[in-house]
Design a protein around this motif. Structure first.
Motif, PDB file in Angstrom:
ATOM      1  N   LYS A  45      53.012  34.789  40.114  1.00  0.00           N
ATOM      2  CA  LYS A  45      52.587  33.496  40.661  1.00  0.00           C
ATOM      3  C   LYS A  45      51.477  32.964  39.772  1.00  0.00           C
ATOM      4  O   LYS A  45      50.353  32.723  40.208  1.00  0.00           O
ATOM      5  N   GLN A  46      51.834  32.760  38.498  1.00  0.00           N
ATOM      6  CA  GLN A  46      50.811  32.523  37.483  1.00  0.00           C
ATOM      7  C   GLN A  46      50.051  31.209  37.667  1.00  0.00           C
ATOM      8  O   GLN A  46      48.992  31.027  37.087  1.00  0.00           O
ATOM      9  N   GLY A  47      50.560  30.296  38.459  1.00  0.00           N
ATOM     10  CA  GLY A  47      49.882  29.029  38.692  1.00  0.00           C
ATOM     11  C   GLY A  47      48.844  29.077  39.789  1.00  0.00           C
ATOM     12  O   GLY A  47      48.238  28.044  40.106  1.00  0.00           O
ATOM     13  N   LEU A  48      48.619  30.253  40.373  1.00  0.00           N
ATOM     14  CA  LEU A  48      47.643  30.409  41.448  1.00  0.00           C
ATOM     15  C   LEU A  48      46.569  31.424  41.063  1.00  0.00           C
ATOM     16  O   LEU A  48      46.837  32.382  40.328  1.00  0.00           O
ATOM     17  N   LEU A  49      45.377  31.214  41.576  1.00  0.00           N
ATOM     18  CA  LEU A  49      44.275  32.166  41.399  1.00  0.00           C
ATOM     19  C   LEU A  49      43.660  32.406  42.780  1.00  0.00           C
ATOM     20  O   LEU A  49      43.194  31.472  43.434  1.00  0.00           O
ATOM     21  N   LYS A  50      43.701  33.659  43.232  1.00  0.00           N
ATOM     22  CA  LYS A  50      43.098  34.012  44.516  1.00  0.00           C
ATOM     23  C   LYS A  50      41.591  34.138  44.354  1.00  0.00           C
ATOM     24  O   LYS A  50      41.103  34.835  43.456  1.00  0.00           O
ATOM     25  N   PHE A  51      40.839  33.458  45.249  1.00  0.00           N
ATOM     26  CA  PHE A  51      39.384  33.430  45.165  1.00  0.00           C
ATOM     27  C   PHE A  51      38.812  33.745  46.541  1.00  0.00           C
ATOM     28  O   PHE A  51      39.138  33.065  47.517  1.00  0.00           O
ATOM     29  N   ALA A  52      38.012  34.788  46.606  1.00  0.00           N
ATOM     30  CA  ALA A  52      37.400  35.167  47.875  1.00  0.00           C
ATOM     31  C   ALA A  52      35.883  35.263  47.712  1.00  0.00           C
ATOM     32  O   ALA A  52      35.399  35.845  46.742  1.00  0.00           O
ATOM     33  N   ARG A  53      35.170  34.668  48.667  1.00  0.00           N
ATOM     34  CA  ARG A  53      33.719  34.804  48.742  1.00  0.00           C
ATOM     35  C   ARG A  53      33.385  35.610  49.985  1.00  0.00           C
ATOM     36  O   ARG A  53      34.036  35.471  51.030  1.00  0.00           O
ATOM     37  N   LEU A  54      32.381  36.451  49.893  1.00  0.00           N
ATOM     38  CA  LEU A  54      32.013  37.331  51.000  1.00  0.00           C
ATOM     39  C   LEU A  54      31.750  36.520  52.272  1.00  0.00           C
ATOM     40  O   LEU A  54      30.932  35.600  52.274  1.00  0.00           O
ATOM     41  N   GLY A  55      32.495  36.853  53.333  1.00  0.00           N
ATOM     42  CA  GLY A  55      32.289  36.204  54.612  1.00  0.00           C
ATOM     43  C   GLY A  55      32.907  34.830  54.748  1.00  0.00           C
ATOM     44  O   GLY A  55      32.702  34.147  55.757  1.00  0.00           O
ATOM     45  N   GLU A  56      33.702  34.400  53.742  1.00  0.00           N
ATOM     46  CA  GLU A  56      34.324  33.078  53.783  1.00  0.00           C
ATOM     47  C   GLU A  56      35.845  33.215  53.716  1.00  0.00           C
ATOM     48  O   GLU A  56      36.361  34.253  53.296  1.00  0.00           O
ATOM     49  N   PRO A  57      36.583  32.179  54.126  1.00  0.00           N
ATOM     50  CA  PRO A  57      38.044  32.260  54.057  1.00  0.00           C
ATOM     51  C   PRO A  57      38.539  32.427  52.621  1.00  0.00           C
ATOM     52  O   PRO A  57      37.949  31.869  51.681  1.00  0.00           O
ATOM     53  N   VAL A  58      39.613  33.179  52.444  1.00  0.00           N
ATOM     54  CA  VAL A  58      40.224  33.351  51.132  1.00  0.00           C
ATOM     55  C   VAL A  58      40.864  32.031  50.704  1.00  0.00           C
ATOM     56  O   VAL A  58      41.492  31.338  51.509  1.00  0.00           O
ATOM     57  N   GLN A  59      40.693  31.675  49.436  1.00  0.00           N
ATOM     58  CA  GLN A  59      41.272  30.447  48.888  1.00  0.00           C
ATOM     59  C   GLN A  59      42.280  30.799  47.788  1.00  0.00           C
ATOM     60  O   GLN A  59      42.138  31.810  47.108  1.00  0.00           O
ATOM     61  N   TYR A  60      43.269  29.922  47.612  1.00  0.00           N
ATOM     62  CA  TYR A  60      44.184  30.017  46.490  1.00  0.00           C
ATOM     63  C   TYR A  60      44.063  28.732  45.677  1.00  0.00           C
ATOM     64  O   TYR A  60      44.404  27.654  46.167  1.00  0.00           O
ATOM     65  N   LEU A  61      43.540  28.847  44.477  1.00  0.00           N
ATOM     66  CA  LEU A  61      43.379  27.689  43.607  1.00  0.00           C
ATOM     67  C   LEU A  61      44.664  27.473  42.818  1.00  0.00           C
ATOM     68  O   LEU A  61      45.240  28.421  42.290  1.00  0.00           O
TER      69      LEU A  61
END
Length: 378
Positions: free
Chosen positions: A279-295
């Motif tokens: 899924k090369q067009g996505l980057l999973k981004f997680a911050r401590l205590g925050e919802p996971v995002q997919y850029l």
């Protein structure tokens, strides 16, 4: 402005030669003008015809003849693409550098660190560009990860893990004719490694591309799971990175059910990033205590460099050819800059220094495994 380039290798239906050709075309700055695509005269001519080399007098019987003839022409090639087996890279690259011709080369750049350093010296002395096609550098969301790391989005990196499982060797060994063509399994040509040099080096380079960190120490264990093959088919490597963080690298060419499942996870003190080739067009981004995002690639919230490597509207898949195209575009822009008087690298692409690091990494892993899985400095 477009550049004229020649290709060494890539004929006889080789996968990587066509990838280079398409990548150069997508980059938009280069035209295939000359080549020695194979030592078989008939196949050489067939490749030239199929790839639209207009002047058939510029289809050569050997790379030495091509370097000599092209360097003596006023309209000679600006750079050469080397797409031949690993153990031939050094001699070919050296020949063209000595003739003042820029080089873009498959990885690993050479068989030894000494050879790679000699090529680096030649390139610097002649003010020539030298790219090494570590393809995962060319993905927009790998560059996005690097921009976010450098912006402090995940804090200080504390751990990196990366993997590259595939099953191509097992499939290839089923067919006797295919096996005969598999030069990678020949110990005399492979320089002591199979899996690690073939795909483990991609992961070593990916770590640097995504984080900016280098590997400083390795502890490697090689596994040979195929009877009759003296080289490793599975490689596990513990890592120490240049900021003091630890890591792990797994590469396998006997992982049944996997194609090219490249993945990297980067863990920091404040967040994490994950990129997966499937899924090369996505980057999973997680911050401590925050919802996971997919850029998603090519969105306005991404960094400038990542956006510059995206070519289609968000949601439209880009892939391997485009990644090569991004490397070729940056390399060609750098060649043009040198022609205009630049004396230093102007654009971002994997270069001879990355190539040297790749060879050092393999050497250190081979040494670690041979000495009982001990830590070895790179």
């Amino acid at each position: 402005m477009y550049l004229k380039y020649g290709m060494i290798g890539g004929g006889n239906g080789a996968f990587i030669g066509d990838v280079h050709r398409r990548g150069a075309f997508l980059g938009g700055f280069a035209k295939l003008t000359a080549g020695c695509f194979t030592r078989n005269p008939e196949k050489n001519a067939e490749a030239a015809e199929a790839w639209n080399v207009e002047d058939k007098s510029r289809v050569y019987a050997s790379y030495k003849e091509m370097a000599e003839m092209e360097s003596s022409r006023e309209d000679g090639i600006d750079f050469v693409a080397i797409t031949t087996p690993n153990d031939t890279h050094y001699d070919i690259a050296k020949t063209f550098l000595e003739k003042g011709i820029h080089v873009i080369c498959d990885k690993p750049v050479t068989s030894t660190v000494e050879q790679a350093k000699e090529l680096e010296k030649l390139a610097k002395e002649n003010n020539l560009c030298f790219a090494v096609t570590y393809s995962y550098h060319g993905y927009a969301m790998v560059r996005q990860a690097r921009e976010m790391v450098e912006a402090g989005k995940i804090g200080d990196i504390v751990y990196v893990t990366t993997e590259y499982p595939q099953d191509w060797l097992l499939l290839g060994l089923r067919d006797e004719e295919t096996r005969k063509k598999m030069w990678r399994i020949d110990p005399e040509r492979a320089n002591g490694s199979l899996c690690t040099v073939d795909i483990g080096t991609h992961l070593e380079s990916l770590i640097h591309a995504a984080t900016g960190l280098d590997i400083t120490k390795v502890l490697a264990r090689f596994d040979n799971t195929v009877d009759g093959l003296p080289l490793e088919t599975n490689s596990n490597v513990m890592l120490q990175l240049s900021n003091g963080a630890s890591g792990n690298l797994w590469s396998s060419i006997v992982a049944i059910g996997h194609d090219a499942d490249v993945r990297i996870r980067i863990y920091g003190t404040e967040g994490s990033l994950e990129w997966y080739h499937g899924k090369q067009g996505l980057l999973k981004f997680a911050r401590l205590g925050e919802p996971v995002q997919y850029l998603a690639m090519n969105r306005d919230y991404n960094g400038e460099q990542s956006l510059g490597m995206s070519h289609l509207p968000a949601g439209h898949p880009e892939g391997y050819y485009e990644a090569f195209g991004n490397i070729y575009e940056a390399f060609c822009r750098d060649v043009i800059a040198r022609k205009d008087g630049a004396t230093e690298k102007q654009y971002i692409y994997p270069d001879i220094e990355d190539g040297i690091n790749g060879v050092r990494f393999v050497d250190a892993c081979v040494e670690s495994n041979a000495n009982g899985n001990v830590w070895v400095e790179i």
